[in-house]
Structure formats: structure tokens, C-alpha cells
Design an enzyme around this catalytic site. Sequence first.
Site, PDB file in Angstrom:
ATOM      1  N   ASP A 159       0.880  -1.171   0.000  1.00 16.15           N
ATOM      2  CA  ASP A 159       0.000   0.000   0.000  1.00 16.15           C
ATOM      3  C   ASP A 159       0.912   1.215   0.000  1.00 16.15           C
ATOM      4  O   ASP A 159       1.626   1.462   0.973  1.00 16.15           O
ATOM      5  CB  ASP A 159      -0.882  -0.047   1.253  1.00 16.15           C
ATOM      6  N   TYR A 186       1.091   0.415  14.526  1.00 22.50           N
ATOM      7  CA  TYR A 186       0.131   0.209  13.453  1.00 22.50           C
ATOM      8  C   TYR A 186       0.487   1.046  12.233  1.00 22.50           C
ATOM      9  O   TYR A 186       0.609   2.254  12.328  1.00 22.50           O
ATOM     10  CB  TYR A 186      -1.284   0.576  13.911  1.00 22.50           C
ATOM     11  N   LYS A 244      -2.923  -2.822   7.678  1.00 22.08           N
ATOM     12  CA  LYS A 244      -2.976  -4.282   7.788  1.00 22.08           C
ATOM     13  C   LYS A 244      -2.111  -4.926   6.711  1.00 22.08           C
ATOM     14  O   LYS A 244      -1.694  -4.275   5.757  1.00 22.08           O
ATOM     15  CB  LYS A 244      -4.433  -4.736   7.654  1.00 22.08           C
TER      16      LYS A 244
HETATM   17  C1  F6R Z   1      -7.608  -0.571   7.804  1.00 24.10           C
HETATM   18  C2  F6R Z   1      -7.462   0.744   7.188  1.00 24.10           C
HETATM   19  C3  F6R Z   1      -8.428   1.818   7.519  1.00 24.10           C
HETATM   20  C4  F6R Z   1      -7.776   2.890   8.404  1.00 24.10           C
HETATM   21  C5  F6R Z   1      -8.764   4.019   8.770  1.00 24.10           C
HETATM   22  C6  F6R Z   1      -8.078   5.151   9.545  1.00 24.10           C
HETATM   23  O1  F6R Z   1      -6.561  -1.417   7.445  1.00 24.10           O
HETATM   24  O2  F6R Z   1      -6.539   0.980   6.453  1.00 24.10           O
HETATM   25  O3  F6R Z   1      -9.591   1.327   8.109  1.00 24.10           O
HETATM   26  O4  F6R Z   1      -7.258   2.303   9.567  1.00 24.10           O
HETATM   27  O5  F6R Z   1      -9.317   4.585   7.604  1.00 24.10           O
HETATM   28  O6  F6R Z   1      -7.000   5.553   8.770  1.00 24.10           O
HETATM   29  P1  F6R Z   1      -5.977   6.697   9.170  1.00 24.10           P
HETATM   30  O7  F6R Z   1      -5.487   6.386  10.578  1.00 24.10           O
HETATM   31  O8  F6R Z   1      -4.926   6.609   8.132  1.00 24.10           O
HETATM   32  O9  F6R Z   1      -6.751   7.991   9.128  1.00 24.10           O
HETATM   33 MG    MG Z   2      -4.168   1.978   3.158  1.00 27.04          MG
HETATM   34 MG    MG Z   3      -4.770  -2.185   2.007  1.00 33.81          MG
END
Ligand code: F6R
Ligand code: MG
Ligand code: MG
Length: 367
Positions: free
Chosen positions: A11, A228, A231
Site C-alpha cells: 500500500d 500500526y 494491515k
Molecule cells: C484498515 C485501514 C483503515 C484505516 C482508517 C483510519 O486497514 O486501512 O480502516 O485504519 O481509515 O486511517 P488513518 O489512521 O490513516 O486515518
Molecule cells: Mg491503506
Molecule cells: Mg490495504
Amino acid sequence: MDVTLSAIKADIGGWVGHSVTHPDTLARAEELMAAAKRQGVILDYRVMNCGDDLQLIMTHQHGEDSEVIHRLAWETFSRCTEVAKRLKLHGAGQDLLTDAFSGNVKGMGPGLAEMTVTEREAETVIVFMADKTASGAWNLPLFRMFADPFNTPGLVIAPNLHCGFSFEVHDVMAAKKIVFNSPEEVYDMLVYLGSPGHFAVKNVYHRDSKQIAASASTQKLSMLAGRYVGKDDPVLVVRCQGTFPAVGEVLEAFSSVNIVEGWMRGSHNGPLMPVGFASAKCTRFDGPPRCIAAGFQLANGTLIGPCDMFGDVAFDPAREKALQVADILRTMGPFEPHRLPLDQMEYTTMPEVSKRLAPRFVPIDDD
Ligand code: F6R
Ligand code: MG
Ligand code: MG
């Protein structure tokens, strides 16, 4: 002819939010892969995406763990990250955990599934790609494909599958591995495979010929990064037909619901929904988790495909069931088992909340 198939993904930035990759990043990857093919570095390639993960599917003759191929993938992801940064995509470069490439993408963020095969007269392979879930998500479908006679009748009635398969299982926490033989060690094996957050199938082999049958990415991003960063969104390569399960036996493993960890903020259980390429877009509650299946025939290393294997009405009921499970789980909001247990969540406010509330916790009177 020996051919290595490498599926490497990362990603490197999402559009919009964490939904999908942007066409401009895919176009940059396409340019770089085409140049590598022209220069003879790779035999063939496909650039694809599942949700916000950029997928490089390459055939070549450098073998597994080749620095040439891993560097090509790393540089492609880095160059695509430049595009993502220019477009201010969300989480640009999120899976590239270091600045400097050190010879192998393992442990550096990207997910990797590779296998070297002596190309058969007809070499049928399916590359599965998932988004919004973790490594280990393939445990259940791999068990169904290669060890469950109710899924794969070939295990019972095809003489060349009757010997069974062996499973190389990784303990992703302790960095150890073990091989189980199916069918005689299935009960022992399931003790481990049933905990996909801890134990993940890495490779599957045909018992008689010892040939590789399947290979999955098992890296755990949160363990590598110590925090984190998204994923794992794993990838899986499966050989089909002949001494391996038929295409339909392999796909059948996705006809019933597989509840996996991931989804919103990497902290929820949700159904892994099999979808066609056009639906590889994570929207509702940043999901639900989903996977696509790209089918190929190999012709001297040339990728004949992809054929969109889940882009078929036969998988509509599986999608329908997955969406029903999604609805049911969503009604639970912040409660387990929809939300992951406290120690497995990728996002948590627990340390801050428990510190603040510690003085208010008093002993429970026994009277
Ligand atoms: C799960 C994922 C999304 C983000 C969520 C918050 O793998 O990528 O659910 O965790 O959109 O994202 P941030 O912390 O980047 O704003
Ligand atoms: Mg992403
Ligand atoms: Mg992804």
C-alpha cells in the site's frame, strides 16, 4: 522450463482514504514494469490492485528471494510513492518501512508470495489478493482446498491427489515453522490453523512429488514496524489442475463465509468477501475485507490472463452471505467479537484511558 512467479504488493497510498489505488500510481507501475520487461529483467508482469494495495505479479528466471526482482519491486513502489505524494494520496508510502533497500523486501513492509515451478504442459495458477485483512486470512480457504474432502473431492477420488498435501505453518510471533502432513496430522494442524493471527500457512506441497502447490505472504506489518501502519493485506498463489486441486475446487473454498480480522482501523472482525476486479474497492466501514482471484495460464513464463475468477454470478450467494454477516457484526458496534480483543487491536486508546482512570479503580468490597 523453470519459472519463478513473484507476487509482491504494498500500500503506497490510497484514493480516496484507504479505498483504492489511484490510476496514476498504477500507470507509473505499468511503465516501470514494461521497461523491466523490455530490458529482459522479467519475462512478463501484470500490475493490479485490490483495494488500496498495489500488486506486482511478475514472472522471471532469477529464482526466489532474488535481489534483482526485489529491488525492482522496491524501486517501483518507491517511484509510485512519489506519484502518491504529489497527488497527496492518503498514507503515501505507508508500507515502505525504511528508506533504504537492503537486498530483499522481506521485513521491509511489502507482502511477498513466490514460487518456482517447472512449467507443466498447461500451468494453471490463481493469484488471490486481499485488502483490509491480515496474514493468516488464507488459513481457512487453504485448509478447505488442500485438506477438506467436502470441498475438494479430488482428495478422495483422484488417484494423483489421494496422497494428500503437506502444510508449512509459520508461528509469526516466534518466527518458527513446522510442517504438518495431511490427512494424518489434520487434527494437530487445526489446533494451530484455527488461530490465524498467530499461525499462518506459508507453503503447501504435494506429498508424493514434493512440488509446491501454494505459497502465501505471511509478514505481519505491525510486528515489523512495532506500531500500526496498516494491515498486511495478504497475497496467495495457488497452482491448479492435474496433481493439484481443480480450479473449481480451489475457488469453492471461498463459497462460504470466512470471518477475518482487519476491516475498520485494522481492529474488527469481518467477512472476507470474494469479489470481481471491478468491486475491489473498500468502502463500507472501510471494507468489508475482500479478495479477488486472478487466474492465469503460464506459457513459457508469459502470463495468459488475468481471468477474473470471482467475477461470476456463481459467487453472488457467497457475497450475499458475507454482506449479511457484515450487517450482523456491525450491529455490535464497539463490542467483541466484532471489535477485536483489547490486546489485538491495531488502534487503541486503552493505555491512555487506563492511566487516567487508574485512581478511580478501588477494591471491590466482599461484604
Ligand atoms: C484498515 C485501514 C483503515 C484505516 C482508517 C483510519 O486497514 O486501512 O480502516 O485504519 O481509515 O486511517 P488513518 O489512521 O490513516 O486515518
Ligand atoms: Mg491503506
Ligand atoms: Mg490495504
